[in-house]
Design a protein around this motif. Structure first.
Motif, PDB file in Angstrom:
ATOM      1  N   GLY A  97       0.842  -1.049   0.112  1.00 60.74           N
ATOM      2  CA  GLY A  97      -0.154   0.059   0.133  1.00 60.74           C
ATOM      3  C   GLY A  97       0.834   1.211   0.087  1.00 60.74           C
ATOM      4  O   GLY A  97       1.840   1.227   0.647  1.00 60.74           O
ATOM      5  N   MET A  98       0.424   2.288  -1.013  1.00 57.84           N
ATOM      6  CA  MET A  98       1.433   3.293  -0.828  1.00 57.84           C
ATOM      7  C   MET A  98       0.461   4.597  -0.905  1.00 57.84           C
ATOM      8  O   MET A  98      -0.443   4.824  -1.687  1.00 57.84           O
ATOM      9  CB  MET A  98       2.280   3.226  -2.204  1.00 57.84           C
ATOM     10  CG  MET A  98       3.055   4.398  -2.390  1.00 57.84           C
ATOM     11  SD  MET A  98       2.323   5.651  -3.521  1.00 57.84           S
ATOM     12  CE  MET A  98       1.917   5.310  -5.000  1.00 57.84           C
ATOM     13  N   GLU A  99       1.138   5.841  -0.599  1.00 56.63           N
ATOM     14  CA  GLU A  99       0.420   6.983  -0.628  1.00 56.63           C
ATOM     15  C   GLU A  99       1.819   8.159  -0.887  1.00 56.63           C
ATOM     16  O   GLU A  99       2.726   7.999  -0.559  1.00 56.63           O
ATOM     17  CB  GLU A  99       0.004   7.625   0.565  1.00 56.63           C
ATOM     18  CG  GLU A  99      -1.227   6.835   1.232  1.00 56.63           C
ATOM     19  CD  GLU A  99      -1.363   7.397   2.621  1.00 56.63           C
ATOM     20  OE1 GLU A  99      -2.592   8.057   2.896  1.00 56.63           O
ATOM     21  OE2 GLU A  99      -0.603   7.241   3.565  1.00 56.63           O
ATOM     22  N   ALA A 113       7.048  13.212  -1.748  1.00 55.90           N
ATOM     23  CA  ALA A 113       7.233  11.971  -0.563  1.00 55.90           C
ATOM     24  C   ALA A 113       6.456  10.732  -0.918  1.00 55.90           C
ATOM     25  O   ALA A 113       5.325  11.292  -1.271  1.00 55.90           O
ATOM     26  CB  ALA A 113       7.274  12.468   0.737  1.00 55.90           C
ATOM     27  N   MET A 114       6.816   9.663  -0.712  1.00 57.27           N
ATOM     28  CA  MET A 114       6.065   8.445  -0.753  1.00 57.27           C
ATOM     29  C   MET A 114       6.172   7.569   0.492  1.00 57.27           C
ATOM     30  O   MET A 114       7.420   7.104   0.490  1.00 57.27           O
ATOM     31  CB  MET A 114       6.463   7.803  -2.114  1.00 57.27           C
ATOM     32  CG  MET A 114       5.292   6.428  -2.463  1.00 57.27           C
ATOM     33  SD  MET A 114       5.889   5.710  -4.077  1.00 57.27           S
ATOM     34  CE  MET A 114       7.378   4.848  -3.729  1.00 57.27           C
ATOM     35  N   ASN A 115       5.191   7.265   0.782  1.00 55.27           N
ATOM     36  CA  ASN A 115       5.282   6.204   2.048  1.00 55.27           C
ATOM     37  C   ASN A 115       4.723   4.838   1.518  1.00 55.27           C
ATOM     38  O   ASN A 115       3.435   4.839   0.916  1.00 55.27           O
ATOM     39  CB  ASN A 115       4.591   6.538   3.294  1.00 55.27           C
ATOM     40  CG  ASN A 115       3.202   7.162   2.947  1.00 55.27           C
ATOM     41  OD1 ASN A 115       3.005   8.288   2.449  1.00 55.27           O
ATOM     42  ND2 ASN A 115       2.039   6.574   3.703  1.00 55.27           N
ATOM     43  N   VAL A 116       5.565   3.804   1.742  1.00 52.24           N
ATOM     44  CA  VAL A 116       4.915   2.441   1.355  1.00 52.24           C
ATOM     45  C   VAL A 116       5.146   1.766   2.618  1.00 52.24           C
ATOM     46  O   VAL A 116       6.105   1.274   3.441  1.00 52.24           O
ATOM     47  CB  VAL A 116       5.961   1.910   0.320  1.00 52.24           C
ATOM     48  CG1 VAL A 116       5.830   0.401   0.151  1.00 52.24           C
ATOM     49  CG2 VAL A 116       6.235   2.630  -0.964  1.00 52.24           C
ATOM     50  N   ASN A 117       3.725   0.936   2.888  1.00 50.17           N
ATOM     51  CA  ASN A 117       3.452   0.239   4.105  1.00 50.17           C
ATOM     52  C   ASN A 117       3.977   0.813   5.356  1.00 50.17           C
ATOM     53  O   ASN A 117       4.325   0.430   6.411  1.00 50.17           O
ATOM     54  CB  ASN A 117       4.088  -1.239   3.845  1.00 50.17           C
ATOM     55  CG  ASN A 117       3.284  -1.927   2.788  1.00 50.17           C
ATOM     56  OD1 ASN A 117       2.168  -1.623   2.283  1.00 50.17           O
ATOM     57  ND2 ASN A 117       4.230  -2.927   2.379  1.00 50.17           N
ATOM     58  N   VAL A 118       4.241   2.178   5.365  1.00 51.31           N
ATOM     59  CA  VAL A 118       4.100   3.086   6.481  1.00 51.31           C
ATOM     60  C   VAL A 118       3.150   4.159   6.713  1.00 51.31           C
ATOM     61  O   VAL A 118       2.946   4.591   5.709  1.00 51.31           O
ATOM     62  CB  VAL A 118       5.644   3.716   6.395  1.00 51.31           C
ATOM     63  CG1 VAL A 118       5.809   4.727   7.857  1.00 51.31           C
ATOM     64  CG2 VAL A 118       6.574   2.690   6.559  1.00 51.31           C
ATOM     65  N   TRP A 119       2.278   4.090   7.599  1.00 51.53           N
ATOM     66  CA  TRP A 119       1.029   4.921   7.691  1.00 51.53           C
ATOM     67  C   TRP A 119       1.148   5.844   8.524  1.00 51.53           C
ATOM     68  O   TRP A 119       2.019   6.052   9.525  1.00 51.53           O
ATOM     69  CB  TRP A 119      -0.133   3.804   7.950  1.00 51.53           C
ATOM     70  CG  TRP A 119      -0.092   2.603   6.948  1.00 51.53           C
ATOM     71  CD1 TRP A 119       0.396   1.454   7.345  1.00 51.53           C
ATOM     72  CD2 TRP A 119      -0.206   2.880   5.683  1.00 51.53           C
ATOM     73  NE1 TRP A 119       0.392   0.634   6.179  1.00 51.53           N
ATOM     74  CE2 TRP A 119      -0.100   1.393   5.046  1.00 51.53           C
ATOM     75  CE3 TRP A 119      -0.515   3.719   4.641  1.00 51.53           C
ATOM     76  CZ2 TRP A 119      -0.219   1.232   3.693  1.00 51.53           C
ATOM     77  CZ3 TRP A 119      -0.597   3.618   3.302  1.00 51.53           C
ATOM     78  CH2 TRP A 119      -0.770   2.327   2.904  1.00 51.53           C
ATOM     79  N   ASP A 120       0.113   6.825   8.635  1.00 58.62           N
ATOM     80  CA  ASP A 120       0.183   8.159   9.320  1.00 58.62           C
ATOM     81  C   ASP A 120       1.199   9.029   9.194  1.00 58.62           C
ATOM     82  O   ASP A 120       1.580   9.684  10.333  1.00 58.62           O
ATOM     83  CB  ASP A 120      -0.383   7.437  10.728  1.00 58.62           C
ATOM     84  CG  ASP A 120      -1.548   6.548  10.902  1.00 58.62           C
ATOM     85  OD1 ASP A 120      -2.706   6.825  10.332  1.00 58.62           O
ATOM     86  OD2 ASP A 120      -1.476   5.748  11.604  1.00 58.62           O
ATOM     87  N   VAL A 121       1.832   9.437   8.286  1.00 56.51           N
ATOM     88  CA  VAL A 121       2.791  10.097   8.101  1.00 56.51           C
ATOM     89  C   VAL A 121       2.549  11.377   7.213  1.00 56.51           C
ATOM     90  O   VAL A 121       3.437  12.146   6.886  1.00 56.51           O
ATOM     91  CB  VAL A 121       4.233   9.309   7.684  1.00 56.51           C
ATOM     92  CG1 VAL A 121       4.454   8.412   8.680  1.00 56.51           C
ATOM     93  CG2 VAL A 121       4.159   8.686   6.507  1.00 56.51           C
ATOM     94  N   THR A 122       1.411  11.177   6.345  1.00 62.78           N
ATOM     95  CA  THR A 122       1.337  12.056   5.372  1.00 62.78           C
ATOM     96  C   THR A 122       1.017  13.565   5.727  1.00 62.78           C
ATOM     97  O   THR A 122       1.627  14.477   5.229  1.00 62.78           O
ATOM     98  CB  THR A 122      -0.040  11.893   4.381  1.00 62.78           C
ATOM     99  OG1 THR A 122      -1.205  11.743   5.094  1.00 62.78           O
ATOM    100  CG2 THR A 122       0.473  10.436   3.558  1.00 62.78           C
ATOM    101  N   ASP A 123       0.441  13.870   7.062  1.00 55.64           N
ATOM    102  CA  ASP A 123       0.529  15.298   7.638  1.00 55.64           C
ATOM    103  C   ASP A 123       2.128  15.660   7.647  1.00 55.64           C
ATOM    104  O   ASP A 123       2.245  16.901   7.226  1.00 55.64           O
ATOM    105  CB  ASP A 123      -0.146  14.968   8.847  1.00 55.64           C
ATOM    106  CG  ASP A 123      -1.578  14.943   8.775  1.00 55.64           C
ATOM    107  OD1 ASP A 123      -2.021  15.134   7.457  1.00 55.64           O
ATOM    108  OD2 ASP A 123      -2.286  14.719   9.818  1.00 55.64           O
TER     109      ASP A 123
END
Length: 404
Positions: free
Chosen positions: A327-329, A366-376
């Motif tokens: 999962g990625m954002e 920035a892209m977080n992969v299988n790491v969550w709650d960091v987009t803020d």
């Protein structure tokens, strides 16, 4: 007493539905007419290549509002209707068949359409494109029946369809003109993560390939290689559906050109969603992003503008994907022509990391992969536009909020 104002919304997706909602939330009590090309109630598109395609979610879960909502909020639905022309001088839209509807304000939420391949056989009976719910259902049936699938294009849609095809048990070959999937978006180091992910799940790749022809037996490449396939999925990008805007004389570049308030070159016409190339105050350029977040959030700004109220769209570009167990954002925007550095925090091989793209020591994406709650926190880094220490940025022991 003057006649109540009429606001017309052209489009049948998330942006159109959210515009209706925003107008009513802002207190607009005039007439709202939503004109959608598809017969279906406005729906969200991300599930078409994800859960809905794999049969994990139903159509009702994609629908933005049920029909009762439109009735309760006095929204006139004109579904299965095609707008053929806009007359900005007369402030009317014309439908196929000749009916004209007048407007005081007009919102164009016409979205994008799949880019078609210009090779022989690109519209043959075994070829599938993916944009609508009907396309997704047709493709789902294809994946269930086909033993071998060829996917032309290694972008987000192509890779999501590859994951769905493997889940359905089909053999998959992804044909990509670059040397890795998503290369232009992510660069070689991060693109390799997705190559390895799909190879681990049995996907084969044909990199540096050019398609010469699509046949009933599969795909013929320019070097003479044949990729056998029972069906071919074309996912080579999308183009904004700007035909109406261009014919009406609106400013069009990469999408319909709008300001931060989403107003076009005509003061009574606005645009939102995939079709809008919107000026971004922080990025200081027009940006067009084909993803759910813009369709979800831009309509509130457009609604305020249609009502003569101030506002501007300043959300950073955002998108996400789900493929197998990944999962990625992704948030931010890499300026055209830049060759950014990449700093990684975490473990690429374990696919648990955050990647940061830097220009002049400033985080631009920035892209977080299988790491969550960091987009803020990643958004705050981008918005700060401040130089960062690369060692601290890469150190998982340094809280992200300490870097701003």
């Amino acid at each position: 007493m003057p006649e109540p104002a009429t606001f017309v919304i052209v489009g049948g997706g998330l942006a159109a539905a959210k515009a209706c909602e925003a107008l009513r939330d802002e207190g607009f009590d005039g007439r709202i007419v939503l004109i959608g090309r598809e017969e279906h109630l406005p729906y969200e598109r991300p599930p078409l290549s994800k859960g809905y395609l794999q049969g994990d979610s139903g159509r009702d879960e994609m629908v933005v509002h049920d029909r009762d909502w439109y009735d309760r909020n006095a929204v006139e639905l004109r579904l299965g209707a095609e707008v053929t022309a806009i007359d900005p001088g007369g402030r009317t839209v014309t439908l196929a068949g000749g009916e004209r509807i007048g407007y005081d304000k007009l919102l164009l939420a016409t979205g994008a359409r799949p880019r078609r391949l210009a090779v022989p056989g690109a519209d043959g009976p075994t070829v599938r494109y993916l944009r609508t719910v009907d396309d997704s259902e047709r493709l789902r049936d294809t994946l269930a029946a086909a033993a071998r699938i060829a996917i032309i294009g290694g972008g987000w849609i192509g890779l999501e369809v590859a994951a769905a095809a493997r889940a359905a048990g089909a053999e998959v070959t992804v044909i990509e003109s670059e040397s890795a999937p998503l290369l232009r978006v992510l660069g070689p180091r991060i693109a390799d993560v997705f190559t390895k992910l799909h190879r681990e799940h049995g996907v084969e790749f044909a990199f540096g390939a050019r398609v010469a022809e699509i046949t009933a037996a599969g795909v013929l490449l320019a070097d003479g290689t044949r990729v056998d396939a029972d069906a071919v999925v074309v996912g080579v990008g999308a183009v904004p559906d700007t035909g109406l805007a261009e014919a009406a004389g609106l400013a069009v570049g990469d999408g319909i050109e709008v300001g931060a308030d989403l107003r076009t070159s005509d003061p009574d016409i606005f645009a939102a969603g995939d079709v809008a190339g919107a000026y971004h105050p922080l990025l200081e350029r027009r940006v067009r992003v084909e993803h759910w977040a813009n369709a979800l959030n831009q309509p509130a700004v457009a609604a305020r503008g249609m009502l003569g109220r101030p506002g501007g769209y300043e959300n950073l570009p955002y998108f996400y994907t789900d493929q197998y167990d990944l999962g990625m954002e992704y948030v931010g925007h890499i300026p055209p022509g830049e060759d950014p550095d990449v700093v990684v925090r975490g473990d690429l091989d374990a696919r648990e990391f955050i990647a940061f793209w830097l220009v002049a020591d400033r985080v631009v994406a920035a892209m977080n992969v299988n790491v969550w709650d960091v987009t803020d926190d990643t958004q705050a880094l981008i918005r700060s536009a401040s130089p960062v220490d690369r060692d601290r940025l890469a150190d998982p022991g340094t809280p992200l909020d300490r870097l701003v």
